[in-house]
Write an enzyme that holds these catalytic residues in place. Sequence first.
Site, PDB file in Angstrom:
ATOM      1  N   HIS A  32       9.102   4.148   3.581  1.00 36.04           N
ATOM      2  CA  HIS A  32       8.893   3.651   2.228  1.00 36.04           C
ATOM      3  C   HIS A  32      10.180   2.996   1.764  1.00 36.04           C
ATOM      4  O   HIS A  32      11.264   3.479   2.097  1.00 36.04           O
ATOM      5  CB  HIS A  32       8.526   4.815   1.283  1.00 36.04           C
ATOM      6  CG  HIS A  32       7.918   4.361   0.004  1.00 36.04           C
ATOM      7  ND1 HIS A  32       8.681   3.927  -1.051  1.00 36.04           N
ATOM      8  CD2 HIS A  32       6.624   4.246  -0.379  1.00 36.04           C
ATOM      9  CE1 HIS A  32       7.872   3.576  -2.034  1.00 36.04           C
ATOM     10  NE2 HIS A  32       6.619   3.752  -1.658  1.00 36.04           N
ATOM     11  N   ASP A  36      -0.027   7.013   1.910  1.00 39.07           N
ATOM     12  CA  ASP A  36      -1.153   6.471   2.666  1.00 39.07           C
ATOM     13  C   ASP A  36      -1.444   7.233   3.944  1.00 39.07           C
ATOM     14  O   ASP A  36      -2.479   7.014   4.568  1.00 39.07           O
ATOM     15  CB  ASP A  36      -0.880   5.005   3.023  1.00 39.07           C
ATOM     16  CG  ASP A  36      -0.861   4.141   1.788  1.00 39.07           C
ATOM     17  OD1 ASP A  36      -1.775   4.284   0.975  1.00 39.07           O
ATOM     18  OD2 ASP A  36       0.076   3.351   1.626  1.00 39.07           O
TER      19      ASP A  36
HETATM   20  N1  ACO Z   1       7.559   2.726  12.010  1.00 40.35           N
HETATM   21  C1  ACO Z   1       8.629   2.462  12.795  1.00 40.35           C
HETATM   22  N2  ACO Z   1       9.804   2.016  12.331  1.00 40.35           N
HETATM   23  C2  ACO Z   1       9.915   1.810  11.017  1.00 40.35           C
HETATM   24  C3  ACO Z   1       8.854   2.055  10.118  1.00 40.35           C
HETATM   25  C4  ACO Z   1       7.631   2.525  10.663  1.00 40.35           C
HETATM   26  N3  ACO Z   1       6.582   2.767   9.878  1.00 40.35           N
HETATM   27  N4  ACO Z   1       9.233   1.759   8.852  1.00 40.35           N
HETATM   28  C5  ACO Z   1      10.505   1.350   8.943  1.00 40.35           C
HETATM   29  N5  ACO Z   1      10.927   1.377  10.248  1.00 40.35           N
HETATM   30  C6  ACO Z   1      12.266   1.054  10.760  1.00 40.35           C
HETATM   31  C7  ACO Z   1      12.507  -0.433  10.797  1.00 40.35           C
HETATM   32  O1  ACO Z   1      12.133  -1.005  12.052  1.00 40.35           O
HETATM   33  C8  ACO Z   1      13.986  -0.491  10.560  1.00 40.35           C
HETATM   34  O2  ACO Z   1      14.648  -0.154  11.763  1.00 40.35           O
HETATM   35  P1  ACO Z   1      16.079  -0.830  12.124  1.00 40.35           P
HETATM   36  O3  ACO Z   1      17.012  -0.366  11.036  1.00 40.35           O
HETATM   37  O4  ACO Z   1      16.414  -0.304  13.472  1.00 40.35           O
HETATM   38  O5  ACO Z   1      15.847  -2.314  12.095  1.00 40.35           O
HETATM   39  C9  ACO Z   1      14.234   0.636   9.569  1.00 40.35           C
HETATM   40  O6  ACO Z   1      13.199   1.592   9.830  1.00 40.35           O
HETATM   41  C10 ACO Z   1      14.193   0.221   8.107  1.00 40.35           C
HETATM   42  O7  ACO Z   1      13.004  -0.535   7.906  1.00 40.35           O
HETATM   43  P2  ACO Z   1      12.781  -1.595   6.749  1.00 40.35           P
HETATM   44  O8  ACO Z   1      11.695  -2.525   7.170  1.00 40.35           O
HETATM   45  O9  ACO Z   1      14.110  -2.186   6.357  1.00 40.35           O
HETATM   46  O10 ACO Z   1      12.301  -0.684   5.593  1.00 40.35           O
HETATM   47  P3  ACO Z   1      11.647  -1.196   4.289  1.00 40.35           P
HETATM   48  O11 ACO Z   1      12.129  -0.320   3.220  1.00 40.35           O
HETATM   49  O12 ACO Z   1      11.807  -2.655   4.117  1.00 40.35           O
HETATM   50  O13 ACO Z   1      10.077  -0.979   4.586  1.00 40.35           O
HETATM   51  C11 ACO Z   1       7.878  -0.230   4.574  1.00 40.35           C
HETATM   52  C12 ACO Z   1       9.268  -0.104   3.938  1.00 40.35           C
HETATM   53  C13 ACO Z   1       7.371  -1.678   4.444  1.00 40.35           C
HETATM   54  C14 ACO Z   1       6.913   0.676   3.832  1.00 40.35           C
HETATM   55  C15 ACO Z   1       7.965   0.166   6.070  1.00 40.35           C
HETATM   56  O14 ACO Z   1       8.479   1.473   6.188  1.00 40.35           O
HETATM   57  C16 ACO Z   1       6.633   0.024   6.791  1.00 40.35           C
HETATM   58  O15 ACO Z   1       6.288  -1.082   7.241  1.00 40.35           O
HETATM   59  N6  ACO Z   1       5.852   1.155   6.884  1.00 40.35           N
HETATM   60  C17 ACO Z   1       4.550   1.097   7.461  1.00 40.35           C
HETATM   61  C18 ACO Z   1       3.570   0.524   6.441  1.00 40.35           C
HETATM   62  C19 ACO Z   1       3.237   1.489   5.324  1.00 40.35           C
HETATM   63  O16 ACO Z   1       2.989   2.670   5.549  1.00 40.35           O
HETATM   64  N7  ACO Z   1       3.181   0.965   4.091  1.00 40.35           N
HETATM   65  C20 ACO Z   1       2.811   1.748   2.911  1.00 40.35           C
HETATM   66  C21 ACO Z   1       3.953   1.851   1.946  1.00 40.35           C
HETATM   67  S1  ACO Z   1       3.545   2.937   0.632  1.00 40.35           S
HETATM   68  C22 ACO Z   1       2.615   2.027  -0.439  1.00 40.35           C
HETATM   69  O17 ACO Z   1       2.665   0.841  -0.504  1.00 40.35           O
HETATM   70  C23 ACO Z   1       1.732   2.764  -1.295  1.00 40.35           C
END
Ligand code: ACO
Length: 427
Positions: free
Chosen positions: A308, A365
Amino acid sequence: MATKYVNAVISEEQNENSLPVLDGTLGPSAVDIQTLYARHSLLAFDPGFRSTAACKSAITFVDGDKGILLYRGYPIEELAESSSFVEVAYLLMFGDLPTPAQRQQFDLAIGNHNLLHEQVLSFYRGFRRDAHPMAVMVGVVGALSAFYHDVMNIRDANDRQLAAIRLVAKMPMLAAASYTYSVGRPQRYPNNKHDYATNFLQMMFGTPVQEFAVDPVLARALDVIFILHADHEQNASTSTVRLAASSGANPFACIAAGIASLWGPAHGGANEAVLKMLMEIGSVENIPKVIDRAKDKNDSFRLMGFGHRIYKNFDPRSRVIQGQAKKVLAHLGKDDPLLEIAMRLEEIALKDEYFIERKLYPNVDFYSGILLRAMGFPMNMFTAVFAVARTAGWVSHWLELQEESHGIDRPRQLYVGKTLRHYPGGK
Ligand code: ACO
C-alpha cells in the site's frame, strides 16, 4: 550541468527565504510551498505525490506506519464493530455522529432519494450485456448529471447537500442494475423497510416475483464492508474527484471520474485481481512459485492485495475483513479453499525477507474478494461494491472542497521536451 541542491533547515527563525511549516492535528507537518514559484522561480517536483499534501482535510486520518485509520477521529475498528454504514456516511459528510433526530432525518432523506429516474434505467439497455459493471457505472453515474444539472447550484449549501445525499442514496440501485441487466433479470426497487445494505442485497439478488429472504449475517457483513471502504483520505479516486470538482464541475460527473479512477487494479480493482490470482494459484503447494514470481525483478507480476502506498504496517481493515470472511463462511457452512490459500500466502509472505524489507502487508483487498464471493457477488461486481461504499467518502470530500476557496487545481510540470525550434522552410 552540476546538480544543485536546496538545503532545507527547519527552525523558528524567519528570513527572506523562509517557507512556513504547517502543523495538522495529527500526522506529519507540511512545508507551505505556495509562494515557492513566485519568490524563487522554483517548482516542487513530486510525481506520484509521495511527499505532497494536496489539501487540508478534516475527514479521515491514516497513520500508515502504525496501521491506524480514523474517520473524523473514530478508529475504524470501533466503527466496524458498533456503527452502521449510513451512520458512518453521516459522520463523514457532516463531521459528527448524528443525534437520534438527525439520524431519523438522514434515513428519511436517503429513503426519499434512493430511486432512479425511470429514464435512467433505459440507459442500461444501450450497453452490451457482457459490459463490465464498472464501465456501466462510469457511464450511468456521469449521465445523472444530465438529470440534476440545471436544478442545482453548487454555490448553495442546501443544493450541495441534496446532491451528496442523492448520490449516496442512489448508488445501490445504480450498481445493482449494472448486474441485473447483465443477467437479464428485472430490476427490483429499494424498499424503505430495509436498511441500506439489505436493500442492496435484495436489489442484487432478489426477483420481483418472490419475497426476499433477508439473511442478517450477510447484511451485517456487507454493511461492515461498506464502512471499511467508505473513505481513505486522498487516495487516487478521491483526489480525482477533488481535481474534477475544483473546476466547479457537476458533482455527478465528478463522482463518475472517481469511479473511473477506482476501477484500476492498483486501486479498487485489486480485490477482483486478488481472487483471480488465488484461483490461478489453485493449491497451497503452488504458493512458493508465486512468491518467487512476485520477487522476480524481470517479471511484472505483483502479489495482488499486498502493499500500500501509505500502510507500511497491517492495513487495519484487512484484519476486520478476514474476521468477517471467516464468520460468513462458517454461517453459510461453506469451506472455501481460497481462504486457506490466502491465509497461507499471507503467512509465507510475512516471513519472507523481500516483503519484510519493503514493508508489504495485506491490504483491505486481500480478503474482501473471498468474503464477497462467499456472499454470492460475482467477481466483476467487487469493485462496484467498493464504489457504492466510497461514494460516501467522495461526496464528503466534494462537500469539504466546496467550502474552500483555493480555486482550480492546476499542477505544473518539469518540462523535459524539445526546446524552441522552427518549422522547416518557415520564416
Ligand atoms: N508484490 C510484489 N512486490 C511489490 C508489491 C506487491 N504487491 N507491492 C510493492 N512491491 C515492491 C515493488 O516492486 C518495489 O520494489 P523495489 O523497491 O525493489 O523496486 C517496492 O515494493 C515498492 O513498491 P512501489 O510500487 O514503489 O509501492 P507503491 O507505494 O507505489 O505501490 C501499490 C503501492 C500500488 C498498492 C503496490 O503495493 C501494488 O501494486 N500492490 C498490488 C495491488 C494492490 O493490492 N492494490 C490495492 C491497493 S489498496 C486500495 O487501493 C484499496
